[in-house]
Design an enzyme around this catalytic site. Structure first.
Site, PDB file in Angstrom:
ATOM      1  N   LYS A 112     -21.323  11.112 -29.308  1.00 29.61           N
ATOM      2  CA  LYS A 112     -21.527  11.979 -30.443  1.00 29.61           C
ATOM      3  C   LYS A 112     -22.506  11.677 -31.419  1.00 29.61           C
ATOM      4  CE  LYS A 112     -17.745  15.288 -30.030  1.00 29.61           C
ATOM      5  NZ  LYS A 112     -16.826  16.215 -30.906  1.00 29.61           N
ATOM      6  N   LYS A 194     -19.473  16.790 -18.169  1.00 32.46           N
ATOM      7  CA  LYS A 194     -18.410  17.769 -18.022  1.00 32.46           C
ATOM      8  C   LYS A 194     -19.133  19.315 -18.645  1.00 32.46           C
ATOM      9  CE  LYS A 194     -16.997  16.743 -22.781  1.00 32.46           C
ATOM     10  NZ  LYS A 194     -16.122  16.434 -23.935  1.00 32.46           N
ATOM     11  N   LYS A 197     -18.555  22.739 -24.854  1.00 38.11           N
ATOM     12  CA  LYS A 197     -19.024  23.926 -26.057  1.00 38.11           C
ATOM     13  C   LYS A 197     -20.481  23.339 -26.518  1.00 38.11           C
ATOM     14  CE  LYS A 197     -14.479  24.223 -28.063  1.00 38.11           C
ATOM     15  NZ  LYS A 197     -13.844  23.529 -29.204  1.00 38.11           N
TER      16      LYS A 197
HETATM   17  P1  AMP Z   1     -11.965  20.881 -27.558  1.00 43.54           P
HETATM   18  O1  AMP Z   1     -12.527  22.438 -27.490  1.00 43.54           O
HETATM   19  O2  AMP Z   1     -13.016  19.885 -27.479  1.00 43.54           O
HETATM   20  O3  AMP Z   1     -11.305  20.876 -28.737  1.00 43.54           O
HETATM   21  O4  AMP Z   1     -11.234  20.587 -26.300  1.00 43.54           O
HETATM   22  C1  AMP Z   1      -9.826  21.312 -26.437  1.00 43.54           C
HETATM   23  C2  AMP Z   1      -9.061  20.762 -24.881  1.00 43.54           C
HETATM   24  O5  AMP Z   1      -9.971  21.227 -23.787  1.00 43.54           O
HETATM   25  C3  AMP Z   1      -9.152  19.320 -24.820  1.00 43.54           C
HETATM   26  O6  AMP Z   1      -7.941  19.037 -24.481  1.00 43.54           O
HETATM   27  C4  AMP Z   1     -10.372  18.798 -23.823  1.00 43.54           C
HETATM   28  O7  AMP Z   1      -9.651  17.652 -23.185  1.00 43.54           O
HETATM   29  C5  AMP Z   1     -10.092  19.919 -22.971  1.00 43.54           C
HETATM   30  N1  AMP Z   1     -11.478  20.084 -22.208  1.00 43.54           N
HETATM   31  C6  AMP Z   1     -12.595  20.009 -23.162  1.00 43.54           C
HETATM   32  N2  AMP Z   1     -13.671  20.283 -22.320  1.00 43.54           N
HETATM   33  C7  AMP Z   1     -13.057  20.043 -20.766  1.00 43.54           C
HETATM   34  C8  AMP Z   1     -13.641  20.171 -19.535  1.00 43.54           C
HETATM   35  N3  AMP Z   1     -14.840  20.312 -19.352  1.00 43.54           N
HETATM   36  N4  AMP Z   1     -12.684  20.290 -18.310  1.00 43.54           N
HETATM   37  C9  AMP Z   1     -11.454  19.875 -18.636  1.00 43.54           C
HETATM   38  N5  AMP Z   1     -10.805  20.113 -20.044  1.00 43.54           N
HETATM   39  C10 AMP Z   1     -11.786  19.953 -21.120  1.00 43.54           C
END
Ligand code: AMP
Ligand code: TRP
Length: 328
Positions: A112, A194, A197
């Protein structure tokens, strides 16, 4: 006594099917068996610049998404991170026992912050310490997360072990719960990365609030690998990823999925996958609209109170162990 779960997501961008399959789905599956805390981590969100009005809106939207995913407020504690000021306080304490070198090794910061390290915020650098504080305040046993958070959890364990060694037993050492399938859902456009968002290309992610048309188009446009067989194969990440999404949503076994598509081509597969995703998200999207503002406020207020009760106890113990005394 039940063991404890803590997890959270950031109220930024739009949640996608990877967030659901990698994290939220498991929160819901585990919430009855554990005493669960699910946090909306708005203090993490500001490690990157946010528009205040949008952040406010996204914070409440994320609470709705937790509820629509099946997090049950009668069973689990749902709350906003900034409502429990102990998170920020413990972050300071832990940042004094975390080493620069440990944070330098965090791959998410490297990713990042890579564009302009000089200008990256200090908060982005110390972000994993705030995450450690989140987890350790609740004496958490298990942290359900996707693959990308594994390194942050290992750091959390290291910090907790160091504190316990230096000041006496204080924190429970948490374990990660990373699902065997779905921990890293890949971008539909670049299946080496991956699903994210913050991807510039919205076609790479199926967002939980996308309409049926958009979902169908994104899946139709998803890149595929060479070869025509619809089978699980790590060396063909694109089809492997699409089949993984199909498998998790239909709950079919690997063999059933492969047998189902044995005689079919990509066109047919994508049509069925799109229908599966649309049908899965339909009730979810209806549920998101169900909660009115006052109901939501009540859930979050009750959640904050329950969370605060636990967090205060831990912080008090931390201060006592370290000799931080005042007149409070
Ligand atoms: P965040 O929205 O980045 O706060 O992520 C929330 C949760 O979603 C965290 O536990 C991440 O590890 C999981 N996560 C984010 N992106 C992915 C992805 N592409 N595949 C699986 N889990 C994800
Ligand atoms: N850092 C996590 C992410 O970006 C979100 C998060 C913050 C979290 N605090 C947490 C996850 C505590 C699990 C436990 O996905």
């Amino acid at each position: 006594m039940k063991k404890r779960i803590f997890s959270g997501a950031q109220p930024t961008g739009n949640l996608h099917i990877g967030n659901y399959l990698g994290a939220l789905k498991n929160w819901v599956a585990l919430q009855e068996e554990y005493e669960s805390f699910f946090c909306i981590v708005n203090l993490h969100a500001i490690t990157l610049p946010q528009n205040p009005e949008i952040l406010k809106q996204k914070t409440l939207d994320l609470a709705r998404i937790y509820l629509a995913s099946g997090v049950n407020p009668q069973v689990s504690t749902i709350f906003i991170q900034s409502d429990v000021s102990e998170h920020a306080e413990l972050t300071w304490i832990l940042s004094c026992i975390t080493r620069m070198g440990e944070l330098e090794r965090m791959t998410q910061f490297k990713d990042k912050g890579k564009d302009n390290r000089e200008r990256a915020s200090v908060g982005l650098f110390t972000y994993p310490v705030l995450m450690a504080a989140d987890i350790l305040l609740y004496q958490t046993d298990l942290v359900p997360i996707g693959q990308d958070q594994k390194q942050h959890l290992e750091l959390t364990r290291d910090i907790a072990e160091r504190f316990n060694r230096d000041f006496g037993a204080t924190f429970t050492i948490p374990e990660a719960f990373i699902p065997p399938v779905g921990a890293k859902i890949l971008s539909l456009q670049e299946p080496t990365k991956k699903m994210s968002k913050s991807d510039d290309n919205a076609n790479g992610s199926v967002f939980l609030l996308d309409d049926a048309d958009t979902i169908t188009k994104k899946i139709r446009r998803a890149v595929t690998d060479s070869g025509t067989e619809i089978s699980f194969d790590e060396s063909r990440p694109a089809i492997n990823n699409l089949l993984t999404i199909y498998q998790l949503l239909t709950k079919k076994s690997t063999e059933e999925c492969e047998a189902h598509f044995a005689e079919k081509g990509y066109g047919q597969f994508k049509t069925e996958l799109a229908e599966t995703v649309v049908e899965f998200l339909r009730p979810f999207q209806e549920k998101v609209k169900e909660f009115d503002d006052s109901e939501l406020q009540k859930i979050l207020k009750d959640g904050a109170e329950k969370a605060r009760n636990v967090a205060t106890e831990t912080l008090k113990d931390v201060y006592a162990k370290m000799g931080i005394v005042g007149t409070r």
